[in-house]
Design a protein around this motif. Structure first.
Motif, short mmCIF file in Angstrom:
data_model
loop_
_atom_site.label_atom_id
_atom_site.label_comp_id
_atom_site.label_asym_id
_atom_site.label_seq_id
_atom_site.Cartn_x
_atom_site.Cartn_y
_atom_site.Cartn_z
N ARG A 9 1.46 -18.31 -27.04
CA ARG A 9 2.05 -17.01 -27.38
C ARG A 9 0.95 -16.12 -27.16
N LEU A 10 1.10 -14.87 -26.59
CA LEU A 10 -0.03 -14.07 -26.28
C LEU A 10 0.41 -12.61 -26.02
N TYR A 11 -0.33 -11.64 -26.70
CA TYR A 11 -0.02 -10.15 -26.66
C TYR A 11 -1.25 -9.34 -26.51
N LEU A 12 -1.00 -8.24 -25.78
CA LEU A 12 -2.35 -7.27 -25.68
C LEU A 12 -2.64 -6.58 -27.20
N ASP A 13 -3.73 -6.46 -27.65
CA ASP A 13 -4.07 -5.83 -28.80
C ASP A 13 -5.44 -5.14 -28.51
N TYR A 14 -5.79 -4.50 -29.49
CA TYR A 14 -7.13 -3.65 -29.40
C TYR A 14 -7.84 -3.78 -30.66
N GLU A 15 -9.23 -4.38 -30.39
CA GLU A 15 -10.00 -4.54 -31.54
C GLU A 15 -11.19 -3.63 -31.49
N ASP A 16 -11.44 -2.73 -32.38
CA ASP A 16 -12.57 -1.59 -32.12
C ASP A 16 -12.42 -0.89 -31.06
N GLY A 17 -11.23 -0.60 -30.31
CA GLY A 17 -11.07 0.22 -29.25
C GLY A 17 -11.29 -0.60 -27.91
N ILE A 18 -11.36 -2.13 -27.95
CA ILE A 18 -11.56 -2.95 -26.82
C ILE A 18 -10.23 -3.71 -26.63
N ALA A 19 -9.56 -3.61 -25.29
CA ALA A 19 -8.42 -4.38 -25.25
C ALA A 19 -8.86 -5.77 -25.13
N VAL A 20 -7.76 -6.78 -25.82
CA VAL A 20 -8.17 -8.01 -25.90
C VAL A 20 -6.71 -8.61 -25.89
N TYR A 21 -6.17 -9.83 -25.39
CA TYR A 21 -5.44 -10.58 -25.29
C TYR A 21 -5.44 -11.54 -26.45
N GLU A 22 -4.69 -11.42 -27.54
CA GLU A 22 -4.57 -12.31 -28.50
C GLU A 22 -3.44 -13.31 -28.71
N GLY A 23 -3.93 -14.47 -28.82
CA GLY A 23 -2.81 -15.23 -28.87
C GLY A 23 -2.88 -16.69 -29.66
N SER A 24 -2.16 -17.80 -29.54
CA SER A 24 -2.16 -19.00 -29.96
C SER A 24 -1.64 -19.96 -29.01
N ILE A 25 -2.01 -21.12 -29.30
CA ILE A 25 -1.22 -22.28 -28.48
C ILE A 25 -0.96 -23.28 -29.75
N ILE A 26 0.18 -23.81 -29.76
CA ILE A 26 0.43 -25.04 -30.65
C ILE A 26 0.88 -25.95 -29.87
N PHE A 27 0.05 -27.13 -29.97
CA PHE A 27 0.14 -28.23 -29.04
C PHE A 27 -0.49 -29.55 -29.82
N ASP A 28 0.43 -30.45 -29.90
CA ASP A 28 -0.07 -32.07 -30.29
C ASP A 28 -0.62 -31.77 -31.87
N ASP A 29 0.24 -31.29 -32.66
CA ASP A 29 -0.13 -31.09 -34.03
C ASP A 29 -1.45 -30.01 -34.21
N MET A 30 -1.89 -29.38 -33.19
CA MET A 30 -2.93 -28.49 -33.30
C MET A 30 -2.54 -27.16 -33.16
N GLU A 31 -3.27 -26.02 -33.81
CA GLU A 31 -3.06 -24.68 -33.59
C GLU A 31 -4.33 -24.18 -32.94
N TYR A 32 -4.43 -23.62 -31.81
CA TYR A 32 -5.58 -22.84 -31.18
C TYR A 32 -5.30 -21.39 -31.08
N GLU A 33 -6.08 -20.72 -31.69
CA GLU A 33 -6.19 -19.16 -32.02
C GLU A 33 -7.22 -18.83 -31.18
N PHE A 34 -6.91 -17.64 -30.37
CA PHE A 34 -8.17 -16.98 -29.58
C PHE A 34 -7.78 -15.61 -29.13
N GLU A 35 -8.91 -15.03 -28.82
CA GLU A 35 -8.76 -13.67 -28.22
C GLU A 35 -9.64 -13.78 -26.91
N ILE A 36 -9.12 -13.19 -25.86
CA ILE A 36 -9.69 -13.09 -24.39
C ILE A 36 -9.75 -11.63 -24.19
#
Length: 82
Positions: free
Chosen positions: A37-64
């Motif tokens: 799951r991924l969407y474009l967001d802004y953190e302190d005026g900087i564009a980031v892709y914020e998202g998560s991966i749910i796989f194999d009983d784990m949730e990975y949250e990230f910003e790119i």
């Protein structure tokens, strides 16, 4: 073959959601695009892709960073943790 370019100071040039998905999926062996799951967001005026991966009983949250494609934040925890 597509080529994305990023230029310093050009806030309208991003690496793209597909590249961001690929970057995140490269860190979770076995996960597929349907797990992301991924969407474009802004953190302190900087564009980031914020998202998560749910796989194999784990949730990975990230910003790119949308301009550079660099992972700026990564967190992993069991889906069973509260």
């Amino acid at each position: 073959m597509r080529h994305s370019s990023t230029q310093s100071g050009d806030n309208n040039t991003y690496t793209g959601q597909e590249k961001a998905k690929s970057t995140a999926l490269a860190k979770v062996y076995g996960a597929t695009e349907s797990d992301v799951r991924l969407y474009l967001d802004y953190e302190d005026g900087i564009a980031v892709y914020e998202g998560s991966i749910i796989f194999d009983d784990m949730e990975y949250e990230f910003e790119i960073d949308a301009a550079t494609g660099t992972i700026v934040s990564w967190n992993a925890e069991s889906v069973f943790d509260d």
